[in-house]
Design a protein around this motif. Sequence first.
Motif, PDB file in Angstrom:
ATOM      1  N   VAL A  51       0.867  -1.185   0.000  1.00 34.92           N
ATOM      2  CA  VAL A  51       0.000   0.000   0.000  1.00 34.92           C
ATOM      3  C   VAL A  51       0.897   1.226   0.000  1.00 34.92           C
ATOM      4  O   VAL A  51       1.708   1.425   0.911  1.00 34.92           O
ATOM      5  CB  VAL A  51      -0.933   0.008   1.224  1.00 34.92           C
ATOM      6  CG1 VAL A  51      -1.718   1.317   1.283  1.00 34.92           C
ATOM      7  CG2 VAL A  51      -1.897  -1.183   1.164  1.00 34.92           C
ATOM      8  N   THR A  52       0.755   2.059  -1.025  1.00 37.02           N
ATOM      9  CA  THR A  52       1.626   3.222  -1.193  1.00 37.02           C
ATOM     10  C   THR A  52       1.151   4.383  -0.333  1.00 37.02           C
ATOM     11  O   THR A  52      -0.034   4.717  -0.302  1.00 37.02           O
ATOM     12  CB  THR A  52       1.672   3.634  -2.669  1.00 37.02           C
ATOM     13  OG1 THR A  52       2.223   2.550  -3.414  1.00 37.02           O
ATOM     14  CG2 THR A  52       2.526   4.856  -2.881  1.00 37.02           C
ATOM     15  N   THR A  53       2.094   5.024   0.332  1.00 36.87           N
ATOM     16  CA  THR A  53       1.816   6.144   1.226  1.00 36.87           C
ATOM     17  C   THR A  53       2.004   7.471   0.489  1.00 36.87           C
ATOM     18  O   THR A  53       2.396   7.505  -0.678  1.00 36.87           O
ATOM     19  CB  THR A  53       2.765   6.116   2.428  1.00 36.87           C
ATOM     20  OG1 THR A  53       4.115   6.292   1.950  1.00 36.87           O
ATOM     21  CG2 THR A  53       2.683   4.793   3.168  1.00 36.87           C
ATOM     22  N   THR A  54       1.765   8.576   1.196  1.00 32.26           N
ATOM     23  CA  THR A  54       2.074   9.893   0.648  1.00 32.26           C
ATOM     24  C   THR A  54       3.591  10.050   0.542  1.00 32.26           C
ATOM     25  O   THR A  54       4.346   9.382   1.263  1.00 32.26           O
ATOM     26  CB  THR A  54       1.538  11.020   1.547  1.00 32.26           C
ATOM     27  OG1 THR A  54       2.197  10.946   2.817  1.00 32.26           O
ATOM     28  CG2 THR A  54       0.034  10.921   1.729  1.00 32.26           C
ATOM     29  N   PRO A  55       4.078  10.938  -0.325  1.00 32.07           N
ATOM     30  CA  PRO A  55       5.530  11.162  -0.402  1.00 32.07           C
ATOM     31  C   PRO A  55       6.145  11.563   0.933  1.00 32.07           C
ATOM     32  O   PRO A  55       7.265  11.141   1.247  1.00 32.07           O
ATOM     33  CB  PRO A  55       5.644  12.288  -1.442  1.00 32.07           C
ATOM     34  CG  PRO A  55       4.443  12.105  -2.321  1.00 32.07           C
ATOM     35  CD  PRO A  55       3.350  11.655  -1.392  1.00 32.07           C
ATOM     36  N   SER A  56       5.425  12.357   1.720  1.00 32.58           N
ATOM     37  CA  SER A  56       5.998  12.778   3.004  1.00 32.58           C
ATOM     38  C   SER A  56       6.128  11.603   3.963  1.00 32.58           C
ATOM     39  O   SER A  56       7.131  11.483   4.694  1.00 32.58           O
ATOM     40  CB  SER A  56       5.151  13.890   3.640  1.00 32.58           C
ATOM     41  OG  SER A  56       3.832  13.455   3.886  1.00 32.58           O
ATOM     42  N   SER A  57       5.146  10.709   3.994  1.00 37.42           N
ATOM     43  CA  SER A  57       5.258   9.518   4.840  1.00 37.42           C
ATOM     44  C   SER A  57       6.364   8.604   4.324  1.00 37.42           C
ATOM     45  O   SER A  57       7.131   8.026   5.120  1.00 37.42           O
ATOM     46  CB  SER A  57       3.934   8.761   4.873  1.00 37.42           C
ATOM     47  OG  SER A  57       2.946   9.496   5.570  1.00 37.42           O
ATOM     48  N   HIS A  58       6.444   8.470   3.014  1.00 37.64           N
ATOM     49  CA  HIS A  58       7.492   7.644   2.415  1.00 37.64           C
ATOM     50  C   HIS A  58       8.875   8.168   2.825  1.00 37.64           C
ATOM     51  O   HIS A  58       9.764   7.402   3.227  1.00 37.64           O
ATOM     52  CB  HIS A  58       7.346   7.661   0.891  1.00 37.64           C
ATOM     53  CG  HIS A  58       8.054   6.544   0.195  1.00 37.64           C
ATOM     54  ND1 HIS A  58       7.408   5.623  -0.598  1.00 37.64           N
ATOM     55  CD2 HIS A  58       9.363   6.190   0.161  1.00 37.64           C
ATOM     56  CE1 HIS A  58       8.284   4.756  -1.084  1.00 37.64           C
ATOM     57  NE2 HIS A  58       9.483   5.092  -0.638  1.00 37.64           N
ATOM     58  N   GLU A  59       9.036   9.481   2.753  1.00 36.08           N
ATOM     59  CA  GLU A  59      10.313  10.095   3.126  1.00 36.08           C
ATOM     60  C   GLU A  59      10.650   9.828   4.583  1.00 36.08           C
ATOM     61  O   GLU A  59      11.804   9.528   4.923  1.00 36.08           O
ATOM     62  CB  GLU A  59      10.251  11.597   2.862  1.00 36.08           C
ATOM     63  CG  GLU A  59      11.525  12.338   3.214  1.00 36.08           C
ATOM     64  CD  GLU A  59      11.430  13.825   2.975  1.00 36.08           C
ATOM     65  OE1 GLU A  59      12.473  14.498   3.010  1.00 36.08           O
ATOM     66  OE2 GLU A  59      10.307  14.341   2.759  1.00 36.08           O
TER      67      GLU A  59
ATOM     68  N   ALA B 133       5.335  -1.243  -7.586  1.00 34.17           N
ATOM     69  CA  ALA B 133       4.082  -1.973  -7.768  1.00 34.17           C
ATOM     70  C   ALA B 133       3.256  -1.824  -6.499  1.00 34.17           C
ATOM     71  O   ALA B 133       3.761  -2.068  -5.401  1.00 34.17           O
ATOM     72  CB  ALA B 133       4.341  -3.449  -8.060  1.00 34.17           C
ATOM     73  N   SER B 134       2.028  -1.372  -6.673  1.00 33.65           N
ATOM     74  CA  SER B 134       1.120  -1.193  -5.537  1.00 33.65           C
ATOM     75  C   SER B 134      -0.118  -2.052  -5.728  1.00 33.65           C
ATOM     76  O   SER B 134      -0.568  -2.287  -6.855  1.00 33.65           O
ATOM     77  CB  SER B 134       0.714   0.275  -5.402  1.00 33.65           C
ATOM     78  OG  SER B 134       1.816   1.059  -5.033  1.00 33.65           O
ATOM     79  N   SER B 135      -0.671  -2.499  -4.621  1.00 33.08           N
ATOM     80  CA  SER B 135      -1.876  -3.317  -4.662  1.00 33.08           C
ATOM     81  C   SER B 135      -3.091  -2.467  -4.341  1.00 33.08           C
ATOM     82  O   SER B 135      -3.067  -1.602  -3.462  1.00 33.08           O
ATOM     83  CB  SER B 135      -1.766  -4.476  -3.663  1.00 33.08           C
ATOM     84  OG  SER B 135      -1.365  -4.015  -2.376  1.00 33.08           O
ATOM     85  N   LEU B 136      -4.152  -2.697  -5.102  1.00 32.53           N
ATOM     86  CA  LEU B 136      -5.439  -2.052  -4.864  1.00 32.53           C
ATOM     87  C   LEU B 136      -6.501  -3.086  -5.175  1.00 32.53           C
ATOM     88  O   LEU B 136      -6.608  -3.546  -6.314  1.00 32.53           O
ATOM     89  CB  LEU B 136      -5.605  -0.815  -5.750  1.00 32.53           C
ATOM     90  CG  LEU B 136      -6.763   0.137  -5.412  1.00 32.53           C
ATOM     91  CD1 LEU B 136      -6.539   1.503  -6.059  1.00 32.53           C
ATOM     92  CD2 LEU B 136      -8.119  -0.409  -5.853  1.00 32.53           C
ATOM     93  N   GLY B 137      -7.281  -3.466  -4.165  1.00 26.34           N
ATOM     94  CA  GLY B 137      -8.258  -4.523  -4.371  1.00 26.34           C
ATOM     95  C   GLY B 137      -7.565  -5.825  -4.719  1.00 26.34           C
ATOM     96  O   GLY B 137      -6.629  -6.262  -4.047  1.00 26.34           O
ATOM     97  N   ASP B 138      -7.991  -6.417  -5.842  1.00 26.55           N
ATOM     98  CA  ASP B 138      -7.480  -7.728  -6.227  1.00 26.55           C
ATOM     99  C   ASP B 138      -6.401  -7.676  -7.298  1.00 26.55           C
ATOM    100  O   ASP B 138      -6.080  -8.712  -7.895  1.00 26.55           O
ATOM    101  CB  ASP B 138      -8.641  -8.603  -6.734  1.00 26.55           C
ATOM    102  CG  ASP B 138      -9.662  -8.895  -5.645  1.00 26.55           C
ATOM    103  OD1 ASP B 138      -9.254  -8.982  -4.473  1.00 26.55           O
ATOM    104  OD2 ASP B 138     -10.859  -9.029  -5.974  1.00 26.55           O
TER     105      ASP B 138
ATOM    106  N   PHE C  99       0.862   7.237  -8.211  1.00 29.65           N
ATOM    107  CA  PHE C  99      -0.095   6.376  -7.513  1.00 29.65           C
ATOM    108  C   PHE C  99       0.138   6.638  -6.033  1.00 29.65           C
ATOM    109  O   PHE C  99       1.278   6.712  -5.581  1.00 29.65           O
ATOM    110  CB  PHE C  99       0.182   4.904  -7.842  1.00 29.65           C
ATOM    111  CG  PHE C  99      -0.795   3.929  -7.245  1.00 29.65           C
ATOM    112  CD1 PHE C  99      -1.722   3.275  -8.037  1.00 29.65           C
ATOM    113  CD2 PHE C  99      -0.777   3.634  -5.882  1.00 29.65           C
ATOM    114  CE1 PHE C  99      -2.610   2.352  -7.488  1.00 29.65           C
ATOM    115  CE2 PHE C  99      -1.662   2.729  -5.331  1.00 29.65           C
ATOM    116  CZ  PHE C  99      -2.579   2.088  -6.137  1.00 29.65           C
ATOM    117  N   GLY C 100      -0.946   6.809  -5.256  1.00 32.47           N
ATOM    118  CA  GLY C 100      -0.791   7.071  -3.835  1.00 32.47           C
ATOM    119  C   GLY C 100      -2.114   6.963  -3.106  1.00 32.47           C
ATOM    120  O   GLY C 100      -3.083   6.388  -3.628  1.00 32.47           O
ATOM    121  N   PRO C 101      -2.208   7.525  -1.902  1.00 32.02           N
ATOM    122  CA  PRO C 101      -3.453   7.463  -1.137  1.00 32.02           C
ATOM    123  C   PRO C 101      -4.660   8.005  -1.910  1.00 32.02           C
ATOM    124  O   PRO C 101      -5.775   7.494  -1.753  1.00 32.02           O
ATOM    125  CB  PRO C 101      -3.139   8.314   0.093  1.00 32.02           C
ATOM    126  CG  PRO C 101      -1.675   8.153   0.281  1.00 32.02           C
ATOM    127  CD  PRO C 101      -1.101   8.104  -1.110  1.00 32.02           C
TER     128      PRO C 101
END
Length: 326
Positions: A37-45, A102-107, A125-127
């Motif tokens: 699950v991809t986070t915001t850039p600030s959380s990623h940082e 690669a991020s997961s969303l649903g299936d 791709f993000g929140p």
Amino acid sequence: MPLESPTLAASAEIERSRRGALSALLKALELLKYRFVTTTPSSHERVLSRSNRREARSLRDVMGWSLPFAPGMIPSEIVDLLRAGGVLQERPDGLLASNVRASSLGDTLFLHSAYPTIEQDAVFFGPDSYRFADLIAARMQDLAPGARILDYAAGSGVGGITAAMRQRHAHLTLADINPQALFLASINAEHAGLRAETLRTTSPADPEGLFDLIVTHPPFMIDEKGRAYRDGGDLYGARLSLDWALAGARKLAKGGRLILHTGVSIVEGLDVLKAHLEEALPALGCHLWYHELDPDIFGEELGNEAYVDVERIAAVGACITRVEER
């Protein structure tokens, strides 16, 4: 008919080879039960600033957190597919890195640009993508066989793919100004079991004909670098959201819907987008549903000079329905 030049033929073959490798990469990640699950850039940082986050220790670190990795750390099949897909970076320090995430969303899984997304042609791709998918699932209607879905400014294809996975008898068009976005979005659609037409375009008015469903997630930030996936223009970043909503409304068949997810600046308690839509849409024979999805996103941006008048940035969803014939 003129023969294809050797240069064009070679370029087409390279693209087919890259596409095949990246499609196989998504399949391999699915078999490995990869999820991220991809986070915001600030959380990623913030996560990457931790002392134990300098080098990858897992596949998720490589394909999700965009950390460099030592040869042999992840399955060789994944490394080979990254190389064949043209997205393996070989660093001077001997480590390797992936230029895609690669991020997961649903299936399903979605390929998009690696962190940090600083390139002009980055595929985001993000929140926001998760909110957008939830909004589409909640607001789209059942479509008749052969109905037309347009994902405008498709990016990684989240909106159109989310809609078409629920209405597999519909015809999906993925439109974007960014060739890299169309390349990855088409691979993501194929991985989700969908057939999609891709269209490079600069306006929602460009695609031919009318559509039964249009989904769009415009850039909405005030971005001093003018990056296409991020900069929303004037109106405190809401200009593209307004322009695309009105242009898209004109492309709806009767009963068709446009589902918009965006962010808006709140200035002295007022939403800078909503009033403009309420004023313009009745003349286009359209009804507006509008809802604030999250009252406070990207709060770190308020420290920038461009946001000096802004109280907060809100995530909003709109559903525009054509109720009258054109």
